[in-house]
Design a protein around this motif. Structure first.
Motif, PDB file in Angstrom:
ATOM      1  N   ALA A   1       0.838  -1.204   0.000  1.00 16.09           N
ATOM      2  CA  ALA A   1       0.000   0.000   0.000  1.00 16.09           C
ATOM      3  C   ALA A   1       0.873   1.254   0.000  1.00 16.09           C
ATOM      4  O   ALA A   1       0.594   2.222  -0.713  1.00 16.09           O
ATOM      5  CB  ALA A   1      -0.936  -0.002   1.200  1.00 16.09           C
ATOM      6  N   TRP A   2       1.929   1.251   0.806  1.00 18.50           N
ATOM      7  CA  TRP A   2       2.841   2.395   0.838  1.00 18.50           C
ATOM      8  C   TRP A   2       3.551   2.566  -0.496  1.00 18.50           C
ATOM      9  O   TRP A   2       3.718   3.687  -0.981  1.00 18.50           O
ATOM     10  CB  TRP A   2       3.876   2.239   1.945  1.00 18.50           C
ATOM     11  N   ALA A   3       3.991   1.462  -1.095  1.00 22.05           N
ATOM     12  CA  ALA A   3       4.672   1.529  -2.387  1.00 22.05           C
ATOM     13  C   ALA A   3       3.730   2.098  -3.446  1.00 22.05           C
ATOM     14  O   ALA A   3       4.142   2.930  -4.271  1.00 22.05           O
ATOM     15  CB  ALA A   3       5.159   0.144  -2.801  1.00 22.05           C
ATOM     16  N   PHE A   4       2.476   1.690  -3.424  1.00 27.19           N
ATOM     17  CA  PHE A   4       1.493   2.215  -4.367  1.00 27.19           C
ATOM     18  C   PHE A   4       1.320   3.724  -4.179  1.00 27.19           C
ATOM     19  O   PHE A   4       1.297   4.483  -5.144  1.00 27.19           O
ATOM     20  CB  PHE A   4       0.154   1.501  -4.188  1.00 27.19           C
ATOM     21  N   SER A   5       1.227   4.159  -2.928  1.00 25.20           N
ATOM     22  CA  SER A   5       1.047   5.582  -2.632  1.00 25.20           C
ATOM     23  C   SER A   5       2.250   6.401  -3.078  1.00 25.20           C
ATOM     24  O   SER A   5       2.095   7.487  -3.643  1.00 25.20           O
ATOM     25  CB  SER A   5       0.807   5.786  -1.135  1.00 25.20           C
ATOM     26  N   VAL A   6       3.444   5.891  -2.833  1.00 24.51           N
ATOM     27  CA  VAL A   6       4.661   6.597  -3.260  1.00 24.51           C
ATOM     28  C   VAL A   6       4.681   6.713  -4.777  1.00 24.51           C
ATOM     29  O   VAL A   6       5.009   7.774  -5.324  1.00 24.51           O
ATOM     30  CB  VAL A   6       5.922   5.868  -2.733  1.00 24.51           C
ATOM     31  N   ASN A   7       4.308   5.652  -5.478  1.00 26.70           N
ATOM     32  CA  ASN A   7       4.265   5.701  -6.942  1.00 26.70           C
ATOM     33  C   ASN A   7       3.233   6.708  -7.430  1.00 26.70           C
ATOM     34  O   ASN A   7       3.466   7.391  -8.434  1.00 26.70           O
ATOM     35  CB  ASN A   7       3.959   4.321  -7.520  1.00 26.70           C
ATOM     36  N   GLN A   8       2.112   6.824  -6.747  1.00 28.15           N
ATOM     37  CA  GLN A   8       1.096   7.794  -7.131  1.00 28.15           C
ATOM     38  C   GLN A   8       1.632   9.219  -7.017  1.00 28.15           C
ATOM     39  O   GLN A   8       1.406  10.046  -7.906  1.00 28.15           O
ATOM     40  CB  GLN A   8      -0.157   7.636  -6.253  1.00 28.15           C
ATOM     41  N   VAL A   9       2.343   9.507  -5.939  1.00 25.00           N
ATOM     42  CA  VAL A   9       2.911  10.847  -5.739  1.00 25.00           C
ATOM     43  C   VAL A   9       3.968  11.124  -6.805  1.00 25.00           C
ATOM     44  O   VAL A   9       3.989  12.205  -7.411  1.00 25.00           O
ATOM     45  CB  VAL A   9       3.513  11.005  -4.322  1.00 25.00           C
ATOM     46  N   TRP A  10       4.843  10.155  -7.060  1.00 27.47           N
ATOM     47  CA  TRP A  10       5.898  10.329  -8.067  1.00 27.47           C
ATOM     48  C   TRP A  10       5.287  10.600  -9.438  1.00 27.47           C
ATOM     49  O   TRP A  10       5.697  11.518 -10.142  1.00 27.47           O
ATOM     50  CB  TRP A  10       6.770   9.077  -8.114  1.00 27.47           C
ATOM     51  N   ASN A  11       4.291   9.796  -9.825  1.00 30.78           N
ATOM     52  CA  ASN A  11       3.656   9.965 -11.134  1.00 30.78           C
ATOM     53  C   ASN A  11       2.928  11.307 -11.234  1.00 30.78           C
ATOM     54  O   ASN A  11       2.932  11.944 -12.289  1.00 30.78           O
ATOM     55  CB  ASN A  11       2.691   8.819 -11.417  1.00 30.78           C
ATOM     56  N   TYR A  12       2.313  11.742 -10.139  1.00 25.91           N
ATOM     57  CA  TYR A  12       1.639  13.043 -10.127  1.00 25.91           C
ATOM     58  C   TYR A  12       2.656  14.168 -10.327  1.00 25.91           C
ATOM     59  O   TYR A  12       2.432  15.077 -11.125  1.00 25.91           O
ATOM     60  CB  TYR A  12       0.874  13.231  -8.815  1.00 25.91           C
ATOM     61  N   CYS A  13       3.781  14.091  -9.606  1.00 26.74           N
ATOM     62  CA  CYS A  13       4.828  15.111  -9.758  1.00 26.74           C
ATOM     63  C   CYS A  13       5.369  15.112 -11.186  1.00 26.74           C
ATOM     64  O   CYS A  13       5.612  16.178 -11.765  1.00 26.74           O
ATOM     65  CB  CYS A  13       5.966  14.857  -8.772  1.00 26.74           C
ATOM     66  N   ASN A  14       5.543  13.935 -11.750  1.00 22.31           N
ATOM     67  CA  ASN A  14       6.052  13.812 -13.118  1.00 22.31           C
ATOM     68  C   ASN A  14       5.089  14.454 -14.117  1.00 22.31           C
ATOM     69  O   ASN A  14       5.502  15.247 -14.956  1.00 22.31           O
ATOM     70  CB  ASN A  14       6.261  12.334 -13.449  1.00 22.31           C
ATOM     71  N   GLU A  15       3.821  14.141 -14.012  1.00 23.37           N
ATOM     72  CA  GLU A  15       2.827  14.677 -14.938  1.00 23.37           C
ATOM     73  C   GLU A  15       2.663  16.186 -14.771  1.00 23.37           C
ATOM     74  O   GLU A  15       2.622  16.941 -15.747  1.00 23.37           O
ATOM     75  CB  GLU A  15       1.482  13.976 -14.730  1.00 23.37           C
ATOM     76  N   LEU A  16       2.581  16.642 -13.523  1.00 20.98           N
ATOM     77  CA  LEU A  16       2.405  18.064 -13.240  1.00 20.98           C
ATOM     78  C   LEU A  16       3.600  18.881 -13.729  1.00 20.98           C
ATOM     79  O   LEU A  16       3.438  19.923 -14.369  1.00 20.98           O
ATOM     80  CB  LEU A  16       2.205  18.274 -11.740  1.00 20.98           C
TER      81      LEU A  16
END
Length: 93
Positions: A24-39
């Motif tokens: 769950a933590w790994a999924f959340s970290v990936n979500q933040v990373w992908n959001y930063c990348n897209e933004l």
């Protein structure tokens, strides 16, 4: 005298009872990373504005509670993203 760089590697078995939380933590970290990348990519493309780690903090503020992460972790992900983006000189990782 030259020091040799030895790296020690430890193998640790994670108990099965912790696997669900770690995933769950790994999924959340990936979500933040992908959001930063897209933004960041969108900001560069549309406004020619390279976002800093502090700029990304404003956009990720308040997301830590929903993601189940510590707010400092979310901030560090943003700063790490900016560091790697600069290191590889790319607008999108």
């Amino acid at each position: 005298m030259k020091k040799s760089g030895h790296t020690k590697t430890f193998k640790v078995r994670i108990r099965d009872k912790h696997a669900k939380v770690l995933r769950a933590w790994a999924f959340s970290v990936n979500q933040v990373w992908n959001y930063c990348n897209e933004l960041s990519h969108r900001s560069i493309r549309e406004r020619q504005n390279w976002l800093s780690g502090y700029d990304l903090q404003d956009y990720t503020k308040g997301s830590a509670k929903e993601l189940g992460l510590n707010s400092a972790t979310v901030q560090m992900i943003g700063h790490e993203y900016v560091t790697r983006r600069k290191q590889f000189k790319k607008s999108r990782l």
